[in-house]
Design a protein around this motif. Structure first.
Motif, PDB file in Angstrom:
ATOM      1  N   MET A 243      60.600  33.369  92.314  1.00 56.23           N
ATOM      2  CA  MET A 243      60.140  32.018  92.151  1.00 56.23           C
ATOM      3  C   MET A 243      59.027  31.721  93.127  1.00 56.23           C
ATOM      4  O   MET A 243      59.094  32.100  94.272  1.00 56.23           O
ATOM      5  CB  MET A 243      61.294  31.071  92.426  1.00 56.23           C
TER       6      MET A 243
ATOM      7  N   GLU B 166      68.791  29.964  87.974  1.00 54.51           N
ATOM      8  CA  GLU B 166      67.364  30.221  88.108  1.00 54.51           C
ATOM      9  C   GLU B 166      66.855  31.109  86.983  1.00 54.51           C
ATOM     10  O   GLU B 166      65.793  30.865  86.428  1.00 54.51           O
ATOM     11  CB  GLU B 166      67.057  30.847  89.471  1.00 54.51           C
ATOM     12  N   ASP B 167      67.618  32.133  86.634  1.00 55.58           N
ATOM     13  CA  ASP B 167      67.211  33.012  85.541  1.00 55.58           C
ATOM     14  C   ASP B 167      67.136  32.247  84.231  1.00 55.58           C
ATOM     15  O   ASP B 167      66.197  32.409  83.452  1.00 55.58           O
ATOM     16  CB  ASP B 167      68.173  34.194  85.403  1.00 55.58           C
TER      17      ASP B 167
ATOM     18  N   LYS C  27      64.080  30.016  84.380  1.00 53.40           N
ATOM     19  CA  LYS C  27      62.848  30.785  84.192  1.00 53.40           C
ATOM     20  C   LYS C  27      62.623  31.092  82.717  1.00 53.40           C
ATOM     21  O   LYS C  27      61.510  30.947  82.206  1.00 53.40           O
ATOM     22  CB  LYS C  27      62.903  32.098  84.982  1.00 53.40           C
ATOM     23  N   ARG C  28      63.683  31.528  82.025  1.00 49.15           N
ATOM     24  CA  ARG C  28      63.557  31.824  80.595  1.00 49.15           C
ATOM     25  C   ARG C  28      63.199  30.563  79.817  1.00 49.15           C
ATOM     26  O   ARG C  28      62.335  30.586  78.944  1.00 49.15           O
ATOM     27  CB  ARG C  28      64.842  32.440  80.055  1.00 49.15           C
TER      28      ARG C  28
ATOM     29  N   ARG D  67      59.547  29.560  80.520  1.00 52.99           N
ATOM     30  CA  ARG D  67      58.623  30.477  79.830  1.00 52.99           C
ATOM     31  C   ARG D  67      58.605  30.189  78.323  1.00 52.99           C
ATOM     32  O   ARG D  67      57.547  30.154  77.705  1.00 52.99           O
ATOM     33  CB  ARG D  67      59.073  31.922  80.098  1.00 52.99           C
TER      34      ARG D  67
ATOM     35  N   GLU E  61      51.068  28.820  86.072  1.00 51.61           N
ATOM     36  CA  GLU E  61      52.477  28.460  85.917  1.00 51.61           C
ATOM     37  C   GLU E  61      53.164  28.497  87.263  1.00 51.61           C
ATOM     38  O   GLU E  61      52.982  29.445  88.031  1.00 51.61           O
ATOM     39  CB  GLU E  61      53.152  29.436  84.959  1.00 51.61           C
TER      40      GLU E  61
ATOM     41  N   LEU F 147      57.045  27.673  88.938  1.00 53.67           N
ATOM     42  CA  LEU F 147      58.440  27.274  88.829  1.00 53.67           C
ATOM     43  C   LEU F 147      58.994  27.187  90.239  1.00 53.67           C
ATOM     44  O   LEU F 147      58.940  28.166  90.991  1.00 53.67           O
ATOM     45  CB  LEU F 147      59.221  28.293  87.993  1.00 53.67           C
TER      46      LEU F 147
ATOM     47  N   ARG G 169      62.076  25.379  93.050  1.00 54.70           N
ATOM     48  CA  ARG G 169      63.435  24.870  93.178  1.00 54.70           C
ATOM     49  C   ARG G 169      63.389  23.564  93.965  1.00 54.70           C
ATOM     50  O   ARG G 169      62.665  23.456  94.950  1.00 54.70           O
ATOM     51  CB  ARG G 169      64.289  25.875  93.943  1.00 54.70           C
TER      52      ARG G 169
END
Length: 155
Positions: free
Chosen positions: A1, A69-70, A73-74, A77, A98, A100, A102
């Motif tokens: 990240m 987080e995963d 992220k997906r 995206r 881009e 991303l 926290r």
């Protein structure tokens, strides 16, 4: 990240920062941001925020935050992949960066907008108060951002 400190871009680069959360108003905000960036010759910084409740002292069972987080992220995206091609079509090319991060969505967007030409947010995200005319994130950004803020309603 990516870390927020790297979100500010290079000196002299015009930036349009847009918040992306997957809502209809966020998609409209992304299209507006790209159109505006074309007009002023700016780079678009698309910012998604992973908000993990336990970061704010909420009482909850221990969870593996990497899973959140995963997933974020997906989702981020996928959202960009669905919005950007149509928004970028039919005009001058626009660079889209881009990011991303926290944290709290409003605070992350306010921080990312330091030095930007404008911060663009949707009027309502995925909050629970469905009848609100203005979401809490957009309202906080409008009150505290260090640059002009454009709040876009869904089409």
């Amino acid at each position: 990240m990516a870390e927020q400190e790297g979100a500010l871009g290079q000196e002299g680069t015009r930036r349009v920062v847009v918040g992306i959360d997957g809502s209809a108003s966020s998609r409209a905000a992304a299209r507006w941001a790209i159109d505006y960036a074309r007009l002023i010759g700016a780079v678009v910084e698309a910012v998604g925020v992973v908000e993990i409740p336990m970061n704010y002292g909420w009482s909850a069972p221990v969870v593996d935050t990497s899973l959140d987080e995963d997933t974020a992220k997906r989702g981020f995206r996928q959202e960009l992949d669905s919005v950007l091609p149509a928004a970028l079509a039919g005009g001058e090319p626009v660079e889209v960066r881009e990011l991303l991060v926290r944290g709290n969505p409003a605070e992350a967007l306010i921080e990312a907008s330091r030095g930007a030409q404008v911060l663009v947010v949707g009027s309502r995200g995925h909050g629970t108060f469905a009848r609100a005319m203005l979401g809490s994130v957009s309202q906080r950004c409008a009150q505290h951002a260090p640059c002009p803020v454009v709040i876009v309603r869904p089409e």
